[in-house]
Write a protein that holds these residues in place. Structure first.
Motif: not given
Length: 525
Positions: A293-296, A353-357, A378-382
């Motif tokens: 997850x964090x790699x992505x 967030x993953x799909x958009x960026x 990245x920070x927002x996903x985490x």
């Protein structure tokens, strides 16, 4: 009485020590999640792809399902104490095979064997705890099981945290020792568990059920009455066990077909579905595969990834505490509804967030959906991942193990709870295997799948799950007799609650009206 004898007869010590058995599952989860991007691990096991890695991880819950199904026979035949000791021995064998594994096949066999141990301990430890602790602290001891060990739980929090920091420390070691040492150290708590349980007593419930009544009375006296067999609490507990044993012999469910008798199927399905929703919430993604997850998310450095992961495991421990403290104050329904809504929301944000960026990229030659050169995303996903874990730890985690045990009548409770637990392991196995291919093929859409599951669970719980907090077994029976199949929110808090007159009348075996009149006459006099 010597010091060791006093320790062995202290219910707090006995109940807490058994929690080690639950921690084995937590150790196992972190033992894999911490090595997924370990270069030595990838080299030795020939860089397993998504399907292969999913199979390696899923082998443990597959063994756990088998172990959980064995408990019904083992715990009743050889005893609770010996089953816990056996679970520790089986775990050591599995840990040795994992530590020495030189190929995927050997690793999978080791994990299946370790999984059998997890299935045994996760099912038998709560039984042992509830049967050796006095009523005044029984709830406290079961809560300890939830916090210290297996998630039922969700009782894996401490096991996960401890093993993950061991993994983190060993990540500074070059070579195969970086993953073999943590896998080998898993043997230590199991050895302590098996060796320590030798000096603790067998369950008095098991002893009585096997015709060893005098021995059962002595154990109760040692645990609850400082050796005095005539102690009021000891005598009360002994009589309670006797009545329960006689009831189960004469009235207990003889087979799983009894679960299909009128009045049972709905409750059986509610317990099984709650365990299913617990797994479909997506917590497996955030525990088994948090490194992916964090790699992505764009956190590609091995050391920084491990540090970010460790924060999540700490949060999982911390936010389980208020759930344990306030679970009887907040109620089951509010916790489940709020928790599933929150988890669905945070997973939707992660997926969005993953799909958009993000875009397809590569890490060490492996295709991966990757957010790159966007520190804010990245920070927002985490952070959203952290909030998701907190939402699970304070809601679905503890309630998914507490609620099923409150649903069933005494006659079917044992078999119904075992079926609900088996459902948990079935979905645990399926999702552990399915998530890596999911992330590799549909990428960020995987999070939307789990978010949808959470929203579906919220709707299901709102319409069909009645509140059980603070109710006796008989009161729960009356709740389900009221109907409210799709209107669980309409059940009044007082439905099923007994008035003082009703309770007193029942205790004296008098009709309610007659008893009430007699009480009025006494008051007038």
């Amino acid at each position: 009485m010597g010091y060791s004898a006093r320790i062995a007869s202290n219910p707090y010590v006995v109940g807490s020590f058994a929690c080690i058995g639950g921690g084995l599952f937590g150790l196992d989860i972190s033992s894999m999640s911490g090595v997924l991007n370990n270069k030595s691990y990838l080299r030795v096991f020939n860089k397993p792809g998504p399907t292969a890695q999913g199979g390696i991880v899923a082998s443990m819950p597959a063994g756990s399902l088998f172990g959980a199904l064995l408990v019904t026979q083992l715990a009743d035949r050889i005893g609770r104490k010996k089953t816990i000791i056996l679970a520790g021995i089986v775990w050591v064998i599995g840990a040795i095979l994992q530590c020495a594994s030189i190929n995927r096949g050997m690793l999978v066999v080791g994990r299946v064997i370790a999984g059998i141990s997890v299935g045994l301990s996760s099912a038998v430890v709560p039984i042992y705890q509830s049967e050796i602790t006095p009523p005044a602290i029984r709830g406290r001891m079961v809560s300890l099981q939830q916090w210290y060990s297996v998630r039922a739980h969700q009782s894996i929090t401490w096991g996960i945290l401890i093993q993950y920091f061991i993994q983190f420390g060993c990540s500074y070691i070059d070579g195969v020792a970086s993953f073999r040492i943590p896998w080998g150290l898993q043997m230590i708590p199991a050895i302590i568990l098996s060796a320590g349980m030798v000096m603790f007593p067998e369950s008095p419930r098991f002893l009585f059920d096997h015709g060893r009544e005098e021995e059962a009375l002595q154990v109760l006296a040692d645990l609850h009455g400082k050796g005095d067999k005539t102690n009021e609490l000891v005598v009360l507990e002994y009589e309670e066990i006797k009545q329960q044993v006689y009831f189960e012999r004469n009235e207990g469910a003889k087979s799983y077909l009894d679960l299909l008798k009128p009045g049972n199927p709905r409750r059986v399905m509610l317990g099984c579905c709650l365990q299913m929703w617990s797994q479909l919430s997506g917590m497996n993604v955030m525990m088994y595969y948090i490194i992916y997850v964090f790699q992505g998310a764009g956190l590609t450095g091995t050391r920084s990834n491990l540090i970010a992961d460790s924060v999540q495991y700490v949060l999982n421990v911390v936010f389980t505490v208020p759930a344990i403290i306030y679970i009887d104050k907040w109620g089951r329904r509010p916790m489940l509804i709020a928790g599933t809504l929150a988890m669905g929301f945070w997973l939707s944000l992660v997926g969005g967030l993953q799909g958009r960026f993000g875009a397809w990229g590569e890490i060490d030659g492996t295709p991966i959906w990757l957010v790159s050169d966007n520190e804010a995303a990245t920070k927002a996903i985490i952070v959203c991942s952290y909030f998701f874990v907190c939402s699970f730890a304070i809601s679905m985690g503890p309630v998914s193990w507490t609620y099923p045990a409150e649903l069933y009548s005494l006659k079917i409770r044992g078999k119904a709870v075992s079926l609900a637990t088996a459902t948990n392991w079935v979905f645990n196995f399926a999702l552990a295997w399915a998530v890596p291919p999911g992330l590799a093929n549909v990428a960020w859409k995987t999070y939307y799948i789990f978010a949808t599951f959470n929203f579906a669970a919220c709707i299901h719980i709102f319409f069909m799950y009645p509140e059980t907090v603070g109710r006796t077994l008989e009161e729960v029976e009356e709740i389900f007799q009221q109907g409210h199949l799709f209107t669980a929110w309409k059940i009044d808090k007082n439905v099923g609650k007994k008035t003082l007159d009703e309770v007193v009348a029942k205790s004296k075996h008098l009709p309610i009206d007659e008893h009430h009149d007699s009480m009025d006459e006494k008051s007038s006099a």
